[in-house]
Write an enzyme that holds these catalytic residues in place. Structure first.
Site, PDB file in Angstrom:
ATOM      1  N   ASP A  10      33.725  75.560  -7.890  1.00  0.00           N
ATOM      2  CA  ASP A  10      32.671  74.534  -7.805  1.00  0.00           C
ATOM      3  C   ASP A  10      31.258  75.012  -8.135  1.00  0.00           C
ATOM      4  O   ASP A  10      30.297  74.643  -7.447  1.00  0.00           O
ATOM      5  CB  ASP A  10      32.679  73.902  -6.400  1.00  0.00           C
ATOM      6  N   ASP A  48      35.301  70.251  -8.375  1.00  0.00           N
ATOM      7  CA  ASP A  48      35.276  69.027  -7.595  1.00  0.00           C
ATOM      8  C   ASP A  48      35.058  67.893  -8.609  1.00  0.00           C
ATOM      9  O   ASP A  48      34.173  67.992  -9.476  1.00  0.00           O
ATOM     10  CB  ASP A  48      34.081  69.109  -6.627  1.00  0.00           C
ATOM     11  N   HIS A  50      35.136  63.868  -8.442  1.00  0.00           N
ATOM     12  CA  HIS A  50      35.372  62.669  -7.646  1.00  0.00           C
ATOM     13  C   HIS A  50      35.186  61.372  -8.429  1.00  0.00           C
ATOM     14  O   HIS A  50      34.272  61.278  -9.256  1.00  0.00           O
ATOM     15  CB  HIS A  50      34.391  62.633  -6.467  1.00  0.00           C
ATOM     16  N   HIS A  54      34.607  57.732  -3.886  1.00  0.00           N
ATOM     17  CA  HIS A  54      35.400  58.695  -3.097  1.00  0.00           C
ATOM     18  C   HIS A  54      35.136  58.566  -1.597  1.00  0.00           C
ATOM     19  O   HIS A  54      33.985  58.353  -1.175  1.00  0.00           O
ATOM     20  CB  HIS A  54      35.115  60.127  -3.558  1.00  0.00           C
ATOM     21  N   SER A  56      34.886  60.692   0.676  1.00  0.00           N
ATOM     22  CA  SER A  56      34.006  61.684   1.309  1.00  0.00           C
ATOM     23  C   SER A  56      32.528  61.316   1.172  1.00  0.00           C
ATOM     24  O   SER A  56      31.676  62.011   1.714  1.00  0.00           O
ATOM     25  CB  SER A  56      34.242  63.076   0.701  1.00  0.00           C
ATOM     26  N   HIS A  67      28.573  63.114  -5.014  1.00  0.00           N
ATOM     27  CA  HIS A  67      28.426  64.369  -5.761  1.00  0.00           C
ATOM     28  C   HIS A  67      29.617  64.552  -6.692  1.00  0.00           C
ATOM     29  O   HIS A  67      30.705  64.037  -6.425  1.00  0.00           O
ATOM     30  CB  HIS A  67      28.324  65.568  -4.796  1.00  0.00           C
ATOM     31  N   LYS A  93      39.954  68.726  -8.566  1.00  0.00           N
ATOM     32  CA  LYS A  93      40.389  68.300  -7.232  1.00  0.00           C
ATOM     33  C   LYS A  93      39.484  67.182  -6.727  1.00  0.00           C
ATOM     34  O   LYS A  93      38.377  66.993  -7.244  1.00  0.00           O
ATOM     35  CB  LYS A  93      40.363  69.483  -6.256  1.00  0.00           C
ATOM     36  N   GLU A 100      40.223  64.011   0.744  1.00  0.00           N
ATOM     37  CA  GLU A 100      39.286  65.131   0.631  1.00  0.00           C
ATOM     38  C   GLU A 100      40.120  66.352   0.291  1.00  0.00           C
ATOM     39  O   GLU A 100      41.158  66.594   0.894  1.00  0.00           O
ATOM     40  CB  GLU A 100      38.539  65.344   1.955  1.00  0.00           C
ATOM     41  N   ALA A 133      31.078  75.865  -1.969  1.00  0.00           N
ATOM     42  CA  ALA A 133      30.248  76.429  -0.924  1.00  0.00           C
ATOM     43  C   ALA A 133      31.095  77.374  -0.059  1.00  0.00           C
ATOM     44  O   ALA A 133      32.252  77.096   0.191  1.00  0.00           O
ATOM     45  CB  ALA A 133      29.681  75.299  -0.045  1.00  0.00           C
ATOM     46  N   CYS A 137      34.737  74.882   0.142  1.00  0.00           N
ATOM     47  CA  CYS A 137      35.737  75.091  -0.912  1.00  0.00           C
ATOM     48  C   CYS A 137      36.072  76.550  -1.152  1.00  0.00           C
ATOM     49  O   CYS A 137      37.219  76.878  -1.448  1.00  0.00           O
ATOM     50  CB  CYS A 137      35.306  74.379  -2.183  1.00  0.00           C
TER      51      CYS A 137
HETATM   52  C1  VGL Z   1      32.421  70.976  -1.383  1.00  0.00           C
HETATM   53  C2  VGL Z   1      31.469  69.505   0.089  1.00  0.00           C
HETATM   54  C3  VGL Z   1      32.055  68.439  -0.573  1.00  0.00           C
HETATM   55  C4  VGL Z   1      32.577  72.401  -1.844  1.00  0.00           C
HETATM   56  C5  VGL Z   1      33.023  69.921  -2.044  1.00  0.00           C
HETATM   57  O1  VGL Z   1      32.802  72.615  -3.045  1.00  0.00           O
HETATM   58  O2  VGL Z   1      32.454  73.319  -1.012  1.00  0.00           O
HETATM   59  N1  VGL Z   1      31.669  70.758  -0.315  1.00  0.00           N
HETATM   60  N2  VGL Z   1      32.830  68.660  -1.633  1.00  0.00           N
HETATM   61 ZN    ZN Z   2      33.413  67.025  -2.930  1.00  0.00          ZN
END
Ligand code: VGL
Ligand code: ZN
Length: 182
Positions: A10, A48, A50, A54, A56, A67, A93, A100, A133, A137
């Site tokens: 990511d 990521d 989406h 989504h 989330s 995002h 993903k 999620e 992060a 992830c």
């Molecule tokens: C992530 C929050 C939402 C990540 C992905 O890549 O860590 N964090 N979606």
């Molecule tokens: Zn995400």
């Protein structure tokens, strides 16, 4: 090195300078590009990816601002890493609005193959994990790789995080589980 690969998690614009901009992201991208420059191993990218609705996202009752929406700049891999991208080694993903998916293990590439399937086809035994992060992830991907039997190393100068305390706690937890740090 033979049987080694790097998994980049990511490193996408929304996590760098966008709606979910993470701490340390500029250094993460700079150090990641330098690492990939000198690494002569397969590089697999987790993205990521989406849909706009989504679950989330806050409008749907989720914890995050919108995002990495498909087709937007926020979901694109950071420019300094593009020279290392191969389409067949990108895993997407979070594409199902209802699910999620923090782990790269839940993504698939354009041919529908999972990360684990492609790592096996490439005869990879050792994986270095970098990206964003740390506490979401990166952690989930590194833990799934470890559970699947890979030797896992996280490169600490190639991380970015949502929250500094969360970042430190995630590193401590990963170390306790047997994930190596370099
Ligand atoms: C992530 C929050 C939402 C990540 C992905 O890549 O860590 N964090 N979606
Ligand atoms: Zn995400």
């Amino acid at each position: 090195m033979k049987n080694s690969a790097i998994v980049v998690v990511d490193e996408l614009y929304d996590f760098i300078d966008g709606s979910l901009a993470c701490q340390g992201a500029d250094d993460c991208v700079k150090n990641s590009a330098a690492l990939l420059e000198k690494a002569a191993v397969p590089v697999l990218f987790i993205c990521d990816h989406h849909p706009a609705n989504h679950s989330s996202f806050a409008e749907q009752g989720g914890p995050w601002p919108p995002h990495c929406v498909q087709g937007t700049r926020g979901g694109e891999i950071a420019e300094p890493l593009r020279p290392f991208v191969e389409d067949s080694l990108c895993f997407y993903k979070g594409t199902d609005p209802a699910k999620e998916q923090y782990s790269g293990f839940e993504g698939v590439n354009e041919a529908g193959q999972t990360l684990d399937e492609v790592l096996q086809l490439l005869d990879i035994k050792e994986v270095t994990v970098i990206g964003i992060a740390t506490e979401y992830c990166v952690r989930n991907t590194a833990e799934d790789l470890l559970k699947a039997g890979y030797k896992v190393t996280v490169k600490e100068d190639c991380l970015a995080w949502v929250d500094a305390a969360g970042h430190r706690e995630a590193i401590a937890a990963m170390k306790a589980e047997g994930i190596r740090f370099a």
